[in-house]
Design a protein around this motif. Structure first.
Motif, short mmCIF file in Angstrom:
data_model
loop_
_atom_site.label_atom_id
_atom_site.label_comp_id
_atom_site.label_asym_id
_atom_site.label_seq_id
_atom_site.Cartn_x
_atom_site.Cartn_y
_atom_site.Cartn_z
N PHE A 4 2.47 18.75 30.71
CA PHE A 4 3.49 17.79 30.35
C PHE A 4 3.62 17.73 28.83
O PHE A 4 2.72 18.13 28.12
N LYS A 5 4.74 17.19 28.37
CA LYS A 5 4.94 17.04 26.93
C LYS A 5 5.58 15.70 26.64
O LYS A 5 6.23 15.10 27.49
N TRP A 17 -4.71 18.84 38.36
CA TRP A 17 -4.12 18.67 39.67
C TRP A 17 -2.62 18.89 39.54
O TRP A 17 -2.06 18.80 38.46
N PRO A 18 -1.94 19.17 40.64
CA PRO A 18 -0.50 19.45 40.57
C PRO A 18 0.30 18.20 40.20
O PRO A 18 -0.13 17.08 40.42
N ALA A 19 1.46 18.43 39.63
CA ALA A 19 2.35 17.34 39.21
C ALA A 19 3.10 16.82 40.43
O ALA A 19 4.14 17.34 40.80
N VAL A 37 6.78 20.36 32.08
CA VAL A 37 7.08 21.56 31.31
C VAL A 37 7.39 22.70 32.27
O VAL A 37 6.62 22.97 33.18
N ALA A 38 8.53 23.35 32.07
CA ALA A 38 8.91 24.48 32.91
C ALA A 38 8.24 25.77 32.45
O ALA A 38 7.86 26.61 33.26
N LEU A 43 5.25 24.29 24.85
CA LEU A 43 4.11 23.55 24.32
C LEU A 43 3.67 24.04 22.94
O LEU A 43 2.84 23.39 22.30
N VAL A 44 4.22 25.15 22.49
CA VAL A 44 3.81 25.71 21.20
C VAL A 44 4.12 24.73 20.08
O VAL A 44 5.23 24.22 19.96
N GLY A 45 3.12 24.43 19.26
CA GLY A 45 3.29 23.54 18.13
C GLY A 45 3.04 22.07 18.44
O GLY A 45 3.06 21.24 17.53
N LEU A 46 2.79 21.72 19.69
CA LEU A 46 2.52 20.33 20.05
C LEU A 46 1.00 20.10 20.02
O LEU A 46 0.23 20.97 20.40
N ARG A 47 0.59 18.92 19.58
CA ARG A 47 -0.83 18.62 19.55
C ARG A 47 -1.33 18.29 20.95
O ARG A 47 -0.58 17.77 21.79
#
Length: 91
Positions: A4-5, A17-19, A37-38, A43-47
């Motif tokens: 997730f983001k 576990w699954p979403a 998130v697909a 997610l690149v660059g997120l903390r």
């Protein structure tokens, strides 16, 4: 594993576990709803924030109690971080 983001605080959270119901998941950093998130490239660059415990199925009345608890937990984490910074500045 579900990813997730949160765009507000630019963070990512993953679960082992699954979403099943990501609509009820809140960001541990700011409390906003998390977005599924697909693609992992999103997610690149997120903390990275700590993954939360596995959810327990609750009734709708428990949601407000859960939100209140998450707010208290967030405030406690922020207070602890602030105190750590104050202690680090002392000689």
């Amino acid at each position: 594993m579900a990813h997730f983001k949160c765009l507000r605080c630019r963070s990512r959270v993953w679960r082992e576990w699954p979403a099943v119901d990501p609509v009820d998941d809140l960001c541990p950093g700011c409390g906003d709803p998390l977005e599924a998130v697909a693609s992992l490239s999103e997610l690149v660059g997120l903390r990275s924030l700590q993954a939360r415990r596995a959810p327990v199925r609750r009734t709708p009345l428990d949601r407000s109690a859960r939100i209140s608890q998450e707010i208290r937990d967030t405030i406690a984490r922020h207070d602890a971080e602030r105190q750590r910074r104050i202690d680090a500045e002392r000689p």
